[in-house]
Design a protein around this motif. Structure first.
Motif, PDB file in Angstrom:
ATOM      1  N   GLY A 137      38.462   3.608  48.080  1.00 38.99           N
ATOM      2  CA  GLY A 137      38.872   4.445  49.202  1.00 38.99           C
ATOM      3  C   GLY A 137      38.428   3.823  50.507  1.00 38.99           C
ATOM      4  N   TYR A 138      38.897   4.383  51.612  1.00 42.50           N
ATOM      5  CA  TYR A 138      38.592   3.820  52.929  1.00 42.50           C
ATOM      6  C   TYR A 138      38.302   4.928  53.932  1.00 42.50           C
ATOM      7  CZ  TYR A 138      40.838  -0.276  50.889  1.00 42.50           C
ATOM      8  OH  TYR A 138      41.179  -1.316  50.053  1.00 42.50           O
ATOM      9  N   VAL A 139      37.311   4.671  54.778  1.00 38.99           N
ATOM     10  CA  VAL A 139      37.070   5.509  55.949  1.00 38.99           C
ATOM     11  C   VAL A 139      37.339   4.639  57.169  1.00 38.99           C
ATOM     12  CG1 VAL A 139      35.428   6.908  57.247  1.00 38.99           C
ATOM     13  CG2 VAL A 139      35.342   6.890  54.741  1.00 38.99           C
ATOM     14  N   TYR A 140      38.319   5.033  57.979  1.00 36.00           N
ATOM     15  CA  TYR A 140      38.670   4.295  59.194  1.00 36.00           C
ATOM     16  C   TYR A 140      37.989   5.002  60.359  1.00 36.00           C
ATOM     17  CZ  TYR A 140      41.518   1.761  62.597  1.00 36.00           C
ATOM     18  OH  TYR A 140      41.935   0.948  63.630  1.00 36.00           O
ATOM     19  N   VAL A 141      37.034   4.319  60.978  1.00 37.03           N
ATOM     20  CA  VAL A 141      36.226   4.907  62.055  1.00 37.03           C
ATOM     21  C   VAL A 141      36.719   4.337  63.382  1.00 37.03           C
ATOM     22  CG1 VAL A 141      33.892   5.396  62.851  1.00 37.03           C
ATOM     23  CG2 VAL A 141      34.296   4.899  60.422  1.00 37.03           C
ATOM     24  N   THR A 142      37.091   5.210  64.310  1.00 33.84           N
ATOM     25  CA  THR A 142      37.697   4.750  65.558  1.00 33.84           C
ATOM     26  C   THR A 142      37.070   5.404  66.785  1.00 33.84           C
ATOM     27  OG1 THR A 142      39.789   4.583  66.786  1.00 33.84           O
ATOM     28  CG2 THR A 142      39.508   6.506  65.373  1.00 33.84           C
ATOM     29  N   ASP A 143      37.047   4.649  67.884  1.00 31.71           N
ATOM     30  CA  ASP A 143      36.632   5.183  69.182  1.00 31.71           C
ATOM     31  C   ASP A 143      37.800   5.819  69.927  1.00 31.71           C
ATOM     32  OD1 ASP A 143      33.948   4.431  69.004  1.00 31.71           O
ATOM     33  OD2 ASP A 143      34.309   2.456  69.874  1.00 31.71           O
ATOM     34  N   ASP A 144      39.025   5.571  69.456  1.00 33.34           N
ATOM     35  CA  ASP A 144      40.198   6.088  70.163  1.00 33.34           C
ATOM     36  C   ASP A 144      40.234   7.612  70.096  1.00 33.34           C
ATOM     37  OD1 ASP A 144      40.856   3.503  70.689  1.00 33.34           O
ATOM     38  OD2 ASP A 144      42.465   3.367  69.209  1.00 33.34           O
ATOM     39  N   PRO A 145      40.674   8.264  71.179  1.00 30.64           N
ATOM     40  CA  PRO A 145      40.630   9.735  71.230  1.00 30.64           C
ATOM     41  C   PRO A 145      41.687  10.436  70.391  1.00 30.64           C
ATOM     42  CG  PRO A 145      41.598   8.857  73.239  1.00 30.64           C
ATOM     43  CD  PRO A 145      41.106   7.675  72.461  1.00 30.64           C
ATOM     44  N   TRP A 146      42.758   9.715  70.002  1.00 31.14           N
ATOM     45  CA  TRP A 146      43.833  10.342  69.229  1.00 31.14           C
ATOM     46  C   TRP A 146      44.160   9.465  68.033  1.00 31.14           C
ATOM     47  CZ3 TRP A 146      45.223  15.140  70.689  1.00 31.14           C
ATOM     48  CH2 TRP A 146      44.899  15.532  71.991  1.00 31.14           C
ATOM     49  N   PHE A 147      44.276  10.071  66.865  1.00 26.55           N
ATOM     50  CA  PHE A 147      44.552   9.295  65.654  1.00 26.55           C
ATOM     51  C   PHE A 147      45.065  10.220  64.560  1.00 26.55           C
ATOM     52  CE2 PHE A 147      40.105  10.490  65.812  1.00 26.55           C
ATOM     53  CZ  PHE A 147      39.912  11.127  64.609  1.00 26.55           C
ATOM     54  N   ALA A 148      45.739   9.601  63.570  1.00 25.73           N
ATOM     55  CA  ALA A 148      46.253  10.353  62.420  1.00 25.73           C
ATOM     56  C   ALA A 148      46.559   9.375  61.303  1.00 25.73           C
ATOM     57  CB  ALA A 148      47.493  11.156  62.794  1.00 25.73           C
ATOM     58  N   VAL A 149      46.621   9.903  60.067  1.00 31.19           N
ATOM     59  CA  VAL A 149      46.959   9.119  58.879  1.00 31.19           C
ATOM     60  C   VAL A 149      48.323   9.584  58.381  1.00 31.19           C
ATOM     61  CG1 VAL A 149      46.258   8.457  56.546  1.00 31.19           C
ATOM     62  CG2 VAL A 149      44.515   8.900  58.297  1.00 31.19           C
ATOM     63  N   SER A 150      49.189   8.629  58.041  1.00 35.44           N
ATOM     64  CA  SER A 150      50.545   8.974  57.619  1.00 35.44           C
ATOM     65  C   SER A 150      50.549   9.639  56.242  1.00 35.44           C
ATOM     66  CB  SER A 150      51.429   7.729  57.603  1.00 35.44           C
ATOM     67  OG  SER A 150      50.949   6.784  56.673  1.00 35.44           O
ATOM     68  N   ASP A 151      51.532  10.529  56.036  1.00 38.11           N
ATOM     69  CA  ASP A 151      51.681  11.212  54.758  1.00 38.11           C
ATOM     70  C   ASP A 151      52.499  10.353  53.797  1.00 38.11           C
ATOM     71  OD1 ASP A 151      54.343  11.458  55.546  1.00 38.11           O
ATOM     72  OD2 ASP A 151      54.190  13.598  56.037  1.00 38.11           O
ATOM     73  N   GLU A 152      52.900  10.921  52.654  1.00 36.61           N
ATOM     74  CA  GLU A 152      53.617  10.154  51.635  1.00 36.61           C
ATOM     75  C   GLU A 152      54.967   9.643  52.127  1.00 36.61           C
ATOM     76  OE1 GLU A 152      52.563   9.133  48.677  1.00 36.61           O
ATOM     77  OE2 GLU A 152      50.615   9.991  49.168  1.00 36.61           O
ATOM     78  N   GLN A 153      55.530  10.292  53.146  1.00 37.96           N
ATOM     79  CA  GLN A 153      56.802   9.852  53.716  1.00 37.96           C
ATOM     80  C   GLN A 153      56.600   8.931  54.918  1.00 37.96           C
ATOM     81  OE1 GLN A 153      56.386  13.313  52.805  1.00 37.96           O
ATOM     82  NE2 GLN A 153      57.257  12.569  50.891  1.00 37.96           N
ATOM     83  N   GLY A 154      55.359   8.515  55.155  1.00 36.05           N
ATOM     84  CA  GLY A 154      55.066   7.630  56.272  1.00 36.05           C
ATOM     85  C   GLY A 154      55.076   8.305  57.628  1.00 36.05           C
ATOM     86  N   ARG A 155      54.995   9.630  57.647  1.00 40.95           N
ATOM     87  CA  ARG A 155      55.114  10.371  58.900  1.00 40.95           C
ATOM     88  C   ARG A 155      53.768  10.716  59.503  1.00 40.95           C
ATOM     89  NH1 ARG A 155      59.027  14.876  56.377  1.00 40.95           N
ATOM     90  NH2 ARG A 155      57.092  15.039  55.178  1.00 40.95           N
ATOM     91  N   VAL A 156      53.724  10.689  60.835  1.00 38.82           N
ATOM     92  CA  VAL A 156      52.540  11.057  61.612  1.00 38.82           C
ATOM     93  C   VAL A 156      52.991  11.963  62.746  1.00 38.82           C
ATOM     94  CG1 VAL A 156      50.905  10.178  63.327  1.00 38.82           C
ATOM     95  CG2 VAL A 156      51.087   9.064  61.116  1.00 38.82           C
ATOM     96  N   GLN A 157      52.224  12.999  63.024  1.00 38.50           N
ATOM     97  CA  GLN A 157      52.511  13.856  64.181  1.00 38.50           C
ATOM     98  C   GLN A 157      51.210  14.158  64.911  1.00 38.50           C
ATOM     99  OE1 GLN A 157      55.392  16.906  63.811  1.00 38.50           O
ATOM    100  NE2 GLN A 157      54.569  18.155  65.485  1.00 38.50           N
ATOM    101  N   LEU A 158      51.227  13.919  66.228  1.00 38.92           N
ATOM    102  CA  LEU A 158      50.099  14.233  67.095  1.00 38.92           C
ATOM    103  C   LEU A 158      50.590  15.175  68.183  1.00 38.92           C
ATOM    104  CD1 LEU A 158      48.457  10.706  67.418  1.00 38.92           C
ATOM    105  CD2 LEU A 158      47.416  12.712  66.352  1.00 38.92           C
ATOM    106  N   ASP A 159      49.930  16.309  68.330  1.00 42.04           N
ATOM    107  CA  ASP A 159      50.322  17.312  69.318  1.00 42.04           C
ATOM    108  C   ASP A 159      49.237  17.462  70.380  1.00 42.04           C
ATOM    109  OD1 ASP A 159      52.759  18.035  67.979  1.00 42.04           O
ATOM    110  OD2 ASP A 159      51.540  19.132  66.515  1.00 42.04           O
ATOM    111  N   GLY A 160      49.625  18.055  71.495  1.00 40.83           N
ATOM    112  CA  GLY A 160      48.662  18.324  72.559  1.00 40.83           C
ATOM    113  C   GLY A 160      48.205  17.091  73.304  1.00 40.83           C
ATOM    114  N   LEU A 161      49.021  16.048  73.338  1.00 39.70           N
ATOM    115  CA  LEU A 161      48.663  14.807  74.016  1.00 39.70           C
ATOM    116  C   LEU A 161      48.894  14.931  75.516  1.00 39.70           C
ATOM    117  CD1 LEU A 161      50.475  12.421  71.547  1.00 39.70           C
ATOM    118  CD2 LEU A 161      48.012  12.470  71.872  1.00 39.70           C
ATOM    119  N   PRO A 162      47.985  14.443  76.342  1.00 44.33           N
ATOM    120  CA  PRO A 162      48.275  14.373  77.781  1.00 44.33           C
ATOM    121  C   PRO A 162      49.435  13.404  78.021  1.00 44.33           C
ATOM    122  CG  PRO A 162      45.929  14.096  77.345  1.00 44.33           C
ATOM    123  CD  PRO A 162      46.625  13.997  76.023  1.00 44.33           C
ATOM    124  N   ALA A 163      50.392  13.798  78.836  1.00 47.37           N
ATOM    125  CA  ALA A 163      51.482  12.892  79.171  1.00 47.37           C
ATOM    126  C   ALA A 163      50.924  11.679  79.885  1.00 47.37           C
ATOM    127  CB  ALA A 163      52.503  13.615  80.053  1.00 47.37           C
TER     128      ALA A 163
END
Length: 228
Positions: A137-163
């Motif tokens: 298994g893997y733990v991806y540790v990031t300093d970036d303020p926004w991140f997500a892991v894709s699901d089985e269909q390769g999809r990612v959704q991030l909401d509430g992002l500053p324009a």
């Protein structure tokens, strides 16, 4: 009429409501992550860096163990977050990592260890089990303020992002040397965006690579017989 020097009740309620309401400038990103053949990539990490503003909440992480596998296969967390490692199997596991970003071990156990593990350095942490060599298994540790892991269909959704303008980084366990790749620049407006990202990944192995040998080898061989 309100008394001089008193804050009107209506104004106070409006201010309070504005604090609870989502910001009008919040945008969303819907992304699809695929390989060079256009096939969906599960367990890919997408991170965003650049636009000032709020960040997604730094929630505690959970890396479970079920059916002698790490669940999820890839967990993304913010630097400084503690991760718990419950064991939902009815046998004991011995979780460890030799990765420079975090070296640790959780000796043979069932249930949930009393103390979570603090991941305080950005990077990729590969996990293994000294009892079951195929567990990976893997733990991806990031300093970036926004991140997500894709699901089985390769999809990612991030909401509430500053324009605003963002730099995209992408990562997947099958990348060469497991190094993150730049995904280009992204401009997000209030209407949000839909994007597709391609990653040049290596073919998946038929069976997971054998975990690195530990200094506790002989003891673990004995424990393996008792745990199975």
């Amino acid at each position: 009429m309100s008394k001089p020097g008193c804050f009107p009740l209506r104004t106070a309620l409006l201010v309070f409501a504005s604090l609870l309401a989502p910001p009008l400038w919040a945008a969303s990103l819907q992304a699809e992550l695929v390989d060079l053949a256009g096939q969906p990539l599960a367990n890919a990490v997408l991170t965003l860096q650049g636009s000032p503003g709020s960040a997604q909440p730094a929630a505690p992480g959970v890396m479970d163990q079920r059916a002698q596998q790490f669940m999820p296969h890839v967990l993304a967390v913010r630097t400084g977050v503690a991760v718990s490692f419950p064991n939902s199997d009815d046998i004991r596991h011995h979780v460890y990592s030799f990765s420079p970003a975090k070296r640790f071990e959780l000796r043979l156990y069932k249930g949930t260890p009393s103390e979570p593990v603090l991941f305080d350095t950005p990077g990729v942490v590969a996990l293994g089990c000294n009892i079951h060599d195929w567990m990976l298994g893997y733990v991806y540790v990031t300093d970036d303020p926004w991140f997500a892991v894709s699901d089985e269909q390769g999809r990612v959704q991030l909401d509430g992002l500053p324009a605003g303008r963002y730099q995209v980084s992408l990562w997947h366990p099958q990348l060469v040397d497991m190094l993150s790749q730049p995904g280009g620049e992204l401009q997000l407006g209030e209407a949000g965006s839909q994007q597709r990202f391609s990653l040049a990944v290596q073919p998946a192995e038929v069976a997971p690579a054998r975990a690195p040998q530990s200094a506790f080898g002989d003891a673990f061989k004995k424990a393996r017989d008792a745990a199975q």
